[in-house]
Design a protein around this motif. Structure first.
Motif, PDB file in Angstrom:
ATOM      1  N   THR A  77       0.903  -1.234  -0.009  1.00  0.00           N
ATOM      2  CA  THR A  77       0.028  -0.080   0.073  1.00  0.00           C
ATOM      3  C   THR A  77       0.962   1.169  -0.067  1.00  0.00           C
ATOM      4  N   SER A  78       0.345   2.313  -0.159  1.00  0.00           N
ATOM      5  CA  SER A  78       1.161   3.505  -0.341  1.00  0.00           C
ATOM      6  C   SER A  78       1.147   4.357   0.777  1.00  0.00           C
ATOM      7  N   ASP A  79       0.297   3.983   1.790  1.00  0.00           N
ATOM      8  CA  ASP A  79       0.166   4.581   3.165  1.00  0.00           C
ATOM      9  C   ASP A  79       0.022   3.788   4.193  1.00  0.00           C
ATOM     10  N   LEU A  80      -0.049   2.294   4.008  1.00  0.00           N
ATOM     11  CA  LEU A  80       0.141   1.461   5.112  1.00  0.00           C
ATOM     12  C   LEU A  80      -1.329   1.538   5.795  1.00  0.00           C
ATOM     13  N   SER A  81      -2.264   1.663   5.153  1.00  0.00           N
ATOM     14  CA  SER A  81      -3.802   1.516   5.401  1.00  0.00           C
ATOM     15  C   SER A  81      -4.256   0.032   5.716  1.00  0.00           C
TER      16      SER A  81
ATOM     17  N   ALA B  15      12.383  -8.751   9.791  1.00  0.00           N
ATOM     18  CA  ALA B  15      12.383  -8.347   8.354  1.00  0.00           C
ATOM     19  C   ALA B  15      11.304  -7.411   8.324  1.00  0.00           C
ATOM     20  N   PRO B  16      11.365  -6.665   7.265  1.00  0.00           N
ATOM     21  CA  PRO B  16      10.378  -5.609   6.758  1.00  0.00           C
ATOM     22  C   PRO B  16       9.254  -6.272   6.133  1.00  0.00           C
ATOM     23  N   PRO B  17       8.048  -5.893   5.807  1.00  0.00           N
ATOM     24  CA  PRO B  17       7.193  -6.416   4.659  1.00  0.00           C
ATOM     25  C   PRO B  17       8.250  -7.181   3.522  1.00  0.00           C
ATOM     26  N   GLY B  18       7.897  -8.084   2.975  1.00  0.00           N
ATOM     27  CA  GLY B  18       8.641  -8.728   1.652  1.00  0.00           C
ATOM     28  C   GLY B  18       8.415  -7.867   0.641  1.00  0.00           C
TER      29      GLY B  18
ATOM     30  N   PRO C 192      15.340   1.526  -1.426  1.00  0.00           N
ATOM     31  CA  PRO C 192      15.195   2.781  -0.494  1.00  0.00           C
ATOM     32  C   PRO C 192      14.058   3.756  -0.943  1.00  0.00           C
ATOM     33  N   GLU C 193      13.326   3.440  -1.852  1.00  0.00           N
ATOM     34  CA  GLU C 193      11.983   4.080  -2.172  1.00  0.00           C
ATOM     35  C   GLU C 193      11.090   4.102  -0.944  1.00  0.00           C
ATOM     36  N   TYR C 194      11.187   2.547  -0.124  1.00  0.00           N
ATOM     37  CA  TYR C 194      10.319   2.399   0.718  1.00  0.00           C
ATOM     38  C   TYR C 194      10.731   2.805   2.376  1.00  0.00           C
ATOM     39  N   TYR C 195      12.023   3.420   2.242  1.00  0.00           N
ATOM     40  CA  TYR C 195      12.421   4.110   3.555  1.00  0.00           C
ATOM     41  C   TYR C 195      11.320   4.922   4.292  1.00  0.00           C
ATOM     42  N   PRO C 196      10.796   5.867   3.898  1.00  0.00           N
ATOM     43  CA  PRO C 196       9.735   6.580   4.472  1.00  0.00           C
ATOM     44  C   PRO C 196       8.380   5.851   4.900  1.00  0.00           C
ATOM     45  N   LEU C 197       8.366   4.876   4.124  1.00  0.00           N
ATOM     46  CA  LEU C 197       7.075   4.027   4.629  1.00  0.00           C
ATOM     47  C   LEU C 197       7.520   3.206   5.751  1.00  0.00           C
ATOM     48  N   TYR C 198       8.599   2.538   5.712  1.00  0.00           N
ATOM     49  CA  TYR C 198       9.046   1.690   6.525  1.00  0.00           C
ATOM     50  C   TYR C 198       9.393   2.398   7.855  1.00  0.00           C
ATOM     51  N   ALA C 199       9.564   3.774   8.039  1.00  0.00           N
ATOM     52  CA  ALA C 199       9.742   4.566   9.169  1.00  0.00           C
ATOM     53  C   ALA C 199       8.340   4.702   9.805  1.00  0.00           C
ATOM     54  N   LYS C 200       7.375   4.609   9.082  1.00  0.00           N
ATOM     55  CA  LYS C 200       6.033   5.151   9.519  1.00  0.00           C
ATOM     56  C   LYS C 200       5.601   3.491  10.028  1.00  0.00           C
TER      57      LYS C 200
END
Length: 376
Positions: free
Chosen positions: A45-49, A82-85, A116-124
């Motif tokens: 997802t783009s926002d972890l909804s 691990a983060p989400p796959g 790297p493009e998922y860094y912001p989402l993984y911080a969230k």
């Protein structure tokens, strides 16, 4: 297990008559000893909804609440395996070593890194985890960026280089924790073995952590987490005895001496290579490691796992069966207290939170009227 057997184990670890544990560790998403694989955001997802901690509500959250019912001041530490796959190059949560065990740090041809493009989402993702647990009444003392940050086994894993760690903490995780009110949650890094220069061990304990503490990420890093595992010893393998990493304590001492304000916490010790039922060997290794870690500035020590079955599991992917201080015969529900349990009980009850170790030097003794005066 029957409720009375569960109660016996909780009492053994948390009650005043038991070990009175004061710090425990849990996992953010599944780990190798989970009964199944899961993350809190299984699809992209783009926002972890779709974020939810529902997988933890049947067992992990009730277990933590039960522990806290004995002592509300127990420190809770959490680490992701691990983060989400879908946030990784590989697209899966697992690493891709040779099956864990002997060569778990082997180099893979498939990148096991975060995109790297998922860094912001993984911080969230971290923030959402802390928020969801807070709603359950569970407040964390500390988290780590990654369990075994440069390991690549076949179970849940993610590889972090020095540069990617600095980038993620400096520009994403650190600012997010502060902005969302979690600045008091201690952030630990590394969370792996304490060797420097061992084959298959990435950058090494000193190189990795010293570089981070000299970087832009340093202000967000509260300490270093580490494990006790050592490189393969062929002689130990032949006679089936534990490998003791006897030279690693000097590496912990380095950080205590050079970065005295940073926490040093031993976050995982687990005797691998089978269940070791009723064996004193894991107990000897535990007490050796704890005493030497504490002597060089370690402020907390965590076992892993607390309870396993008599086969050394359960495991949902690999056959990395291990020892635990308490083990259960799942056919009879008999509880087995291995010698290691009594080591932990003694250490936990005699080394309490907020106590200090006093260094003494016996330089002279002067006897006056039958009394002894020591100069320290």
């Amino acid at each position: 297990m029957p409720s009375d057997k569960q109660q016996e184990i909780y009492d053994a670890y948390y009650d005043e008559s038991g070990a009175e544990y004061s710090i425990v560790r849990t996992h953010i998403g599944s780990c190798d000893f989970s009964v199944g694989e899961y993350s809190y955001a299984p699809t992209e997802t783009s926002d972890l909804s779709n974020f939810t901690i529902d997988p933890d509500k049947d067992d992990i959250i009730p277990a933590i609440k039960k522990a806290l019912s004995y002592n509300g001041d127990i420190k809770i530490f959490a680490a992701p395996w691990a983060p989400p796959g879908w946030m990784k190059y590989s697209g899966i949560r697992y690493g891709n070593g040779d099956g864990g065990g002997i060569n778990a740090g082997s180099v893979s041809t498939t990148p096991n890194h975060m995109l790297p493009e998922y860094y912001p989402l993984y911080a969230k993702y971290f923030v959402e985890y802390l928020k969801a647990y807070k709603k359950e009444g569970i407040v964390f003392y500390s988290i780590s960026l990654q369990n075994e940050a440069q390991n690549n086994p076949d179970w849940e894993a993610c590889y972090w280089t020095i540069d990617s760690t600095i980038d993620f903490i400096t520009n994403h995780l650190g600012p997010n924790l502060n902005a969302k009110g979690f600045q008091d949650v201690k952030l630990l890094v590394w969370d792996w073995d304490k060797q420097e220069g061992a084959i298959g061990k990435g950058n090494g304990f000193i190189t990795f952590n010293e570089t981070l503490l000299q970087s832009s990420a340093a202000d967000y890093i509260d300490g270093i987490a580490f494990h006790w595992y050592g490189p393969l010893d062929i002689a130990d393998e032949i006679v089936k005895r534990p490998t003791w990493a006897v030279d690693d304590f000097r590496n912990v001492a380095y950080f205590h001496q050079n970065h005295p304000t940073k926490l040093l916490i031993a976050t995982e010790g687990c005797q691998e290579k089978g269940p070791w039922l009723n064996s004193v060997e894991p107990a000897k290794r535990y007490v050796f490691d704890m005493i030497n870690d504490f002597k060089v500035g370690t402020t907390g020590w965590i076992d892993w796992n607390m309870v396993l079955n008599t086969s050394g599991g359960p495991l949902h992917r690999e056959t990395n069966y291990c020892h635990a201080p308490i083990m259960v015969d799942t056919n009879t529900n008999d509880i087995i207290y291995n010698p290691a349990y009594y080591v932990f009980k003694h250490m936990s009850k005699t080394i309490r939170p907020n106590e200090v170790r006093i260094k003494t030097e016996n330089t002279s003794r002067t006897y006056i009227k039958g009394d002894v005066t020591n100069s320290f």
